[in-house]
Design a protein around this motif. Structure first.
Motif, short mmCIF file in Angstrom:
data_model
loop_
_atom_site.label_atom_id
_atom_site.label_comp_id
_atom_site.label_asym_id
_atom_site.label_seq_id
_atom_site.Cartn_x
_atom_site.Cartn_y
_atom_site.Cartn_z
N GLY A 30 0.81 -1.21 0.00
CA GLY A 30 0.00 0.00 0.00
C GLY A 30 0.84 1.25 0.00
N SER A 31 0.19 2.41 0.00
CA SER A 31 0.89 3.68 0.02
C SER A 31 0.11 4.70 0.83
N LEU A 32 0.82 5.72 1.31
CA LEU A 32 0.21 6.76 2.12
C LEU A 32 -0.44 7.82 1.24
N PRO A 33 -1.39 8.59 1.79
CA PRO A 33 -2.05 9.64 0.99
C PRO A 33 -1.13 10.83 0.74
N VAL A 34 -1.48 11.61 -0.29
CA VAL A 34 -0.75 12.85 -0.61
C VAL A 34 -1.78 13.97 -0.74
N ASN A 35 -1.59 15.01 0.04
CA ASN A 35 -2.43 16.20 -0.06
C ASN A 35 -1.91 17.05 -1.21
N SER A 88 -3.94 3.93 -0.49
CA SER A 88 -4.17 2.88 -1.48
C SER A 88 -3.66 1.54 -0.98
N LEU A 89 -4.26 0.50 -1.53
CA LEU A 89 -3.90 -0.89 -1.24
C LEU A 89 -3.52 -1.57 -2.54
N GLU A 90 -2.42 -2.32 -2.54
CA GLU A 90 -2.03 -3.14 -3.68
C GLU A 90 -2.19 -4.60 -3.27
N LEU A 91 -2.94 -5.36 -4.05
CA LEU A 91 -3.29 -6.73 -3.67
C LEU A 91 -3.28 -7.63 -4.89
N GLY A 92 -2.66 -8.81 -4.77
CA GLY A 92 -2.65 -9.73 -5.89
C GLY A 92 -1.78 -10.94 -5.65
N PRO A 93 -1.69 -11.85 -6.63
CA PRO A 93 -0.92 -13.08 -6.47
C PRO A 93 0.58 -12.84 -6.61
N ALA A 126 -7.67 2.21 -4.58
CA ALA A 126 -7.56 3.49 -3.88
C ALA A 126 -8.84 3.78 -3.11
N ALA A 127 -8.67 4.31 -1.88
CA ALA A 127 -9.82 4.62 -1.02
C ALA A 127 -10.34 6.01 -1.34
N ASP A 128 -10.86 6.19 -2.56
CA ASP A 128 -11.38 7.50 -2.95
C ASP A 128 -12.64 7.86 -2.17
N ASP A 129 -13.40 6.86 -1.77
CA ASP A 129 -14.62 7.09 -0.99
C ASP A 129 -14.66 6.04 0.11
N PHE A 130 -13.74 6.20 1.09
CA PHE A 130 -13.56 5.20 2.14
C PHE A 130 -14.87 4.90 2.84
N PRO A 131 -15.20 3.61 3.12
CA PRO A 131 -14.32 2.44 2.99
C PRO A 131 -14.35 1.76 1.62
N LEU A 165 -13.32 0.93 -2.15
CA LEU A 165 -12.04 0.96 -2.84
C LEU A 165 -12.28 0.96 -4.34
N ASP A 166 -11.62 1.87 -5.06
CA ASP A 166 -11.76 1.97 -6.51
C ASP A 166 -10.55 1.33 -7.19
N TYR A 167 -10.81 0.52 -8.21
CA TYR A 167 -9.73 -0.11 -8.98
C TYR A 167 -9.05 0.94 -9.85
N GLU A 168 -7.70 1.01 -9.73
CA GLU A 168 -6.94 2.01 -10.47
C GLU A 168 -5.82 1.40 -11.30
N GLY A 169 -6.03 0.18 -11.80
CA GLY A 169 -5.03 -0.44 -12.68
C GLY A 169 -4.21 -1.50 -11.97
N TRP A 170 -3.22 -2.02 -12.69
CA TRP A 170 -2.40 -3.11 -12.16
C TRP A 170 -0.91 -2.82 -12.33
N LEU A 171 -0.11 -3.54 -11.53
CA LEU A 171 1.34 -3.41 -11.55
C LEU A 171 1.95 -4.81 -11.58
N PHE A 172 2.89 -5.03 -12.51
CA PHE A 172 3.67 -6.26 -12.57
C PHE A 172 5.05 -5.96 -12.02
#
Length: 281
Positions: free
Chosen positions: A90-95, A111-116, A141-146, A148-155
């Protein structure tokens, strides 16, 4: 003489039992910690923030579910050479008001990153591990906590090394490459038309290479309850797929952190010696 032999045998047996008890670990440990970290606002930003944050210290050593220094893991498959699990980060928020490049834009949320994660084990000894990990994670991403909105993937392929030195020290390092989807990059580097200015044109990010990075950490068992951890990392963003974004300001960056924690509660139930991937200190 017979009595002396009996006493000697009983002593040896008691030593063996004591060693086995020392090897066993609580199934769970709970405590509190305090971390001081310095992080760029986002990879490629020319501003960074320092934080001093309390955090829960949670260790769980289940057969399939584990929690430790590297977060939560759910083991799906295990063999002599391969593991498959679910990993999280995950990552911390940025104002955005605190970042010159993003002023007037939406904030970057927690934000939370989750996957295999598929892991190839080159060295799998009791006190040392060398693994090649293939991590595929979704950015939530917690755009409207709780919610979570999907914002793409990372390999994120990663070569990782860990080694125990006695029962008090652990050293580790990793080398990793990051490749992201267009949506993932756009979350950090995209500029929607309504946020465009004379010096910040609208921008849509592309899929592709993001960065290469190195990381190192040290964990120390101060005593039975206190733990100290330090980590440092560096990443290089040259030739990143989004290097023409108006939010992209630097081709490299570094981060570091220091944390201290104290265990307050332990379970009565114990488990066998834990894998080095878990926190055993």
């Amino acid at each position: 003489m017979r009595n002396m032999i009996r006493i000697l045998l009983l002593s040896l047996l008691s030593i063996g039992v004591g060693a086995d008890e020392l090897e066993r670990l609580p199934k769970w440990e709970l405590g509190l910690g305090l971390a001081a970290v310095n992080l760029p606002d986002y990879p490629g930003a020319d501003q960074s923030q320092s934080y001093v944050l309390p955090f829960p210290y949670v260790i769980y050593r289940g057969a399939r579910l584990k929690a430790g220094r590297e977060g939560l893991r759910g083991l799906l498959f295990e063999s002599k050479r391969w593991d498959l699990d679910i990993s999280a980060g995950g990552s911390l928020p940025v104002n955005s008001d605190d970042n010159r490049a993003r002023q007037g834009m939406d904030d970057l949320k927690v934000s939370l990153e989750l996957g295999p994660s598929l892991r190839l084990k080159f060295v799998d000894e009791a006190n040392e591990k060398i693994q090649l990990r293939f991590n595929l994670r979704a950015l939530l991403a917690a755009d409207d906590f709780p919610a979570l909105d999907y914002e793409g993937w990372l390999f994120n392929p990663e070569l990782r090394w860990r080694r125990h030195y006695g029962d008090r020290y652990v050293l580790g390092s990793s080398l990793q490459v990051r490749y992201g989807s267009a949506e993932y990059h756009d979350y950090f580097y995209g500029v929607a038309p309504q946020f465009a200015t004379a010096t910040r044109p609208s921008y849509r990010a592309n899929r592709g290479y993001q960065s290469v990075g190195v990381n190192g950490f040290m964990a120390i068992k101060i005593d039975h309850n206190w733990r100290l951890t330090a980590n440092v990392g560096y990443y290089d963003l040259h030739n990143a797929a989004f290097d023409d974004s108006p939010l992209f300001k630097r081709n490299s960056g570094a981060y570091f952190g220091l944390s201290i924690s104290r265990i307050l509660w332990r379970s009565q139930a114990t488990v066998g010696p834990s894998r080095i991937d878990d926190i055993v200190l």
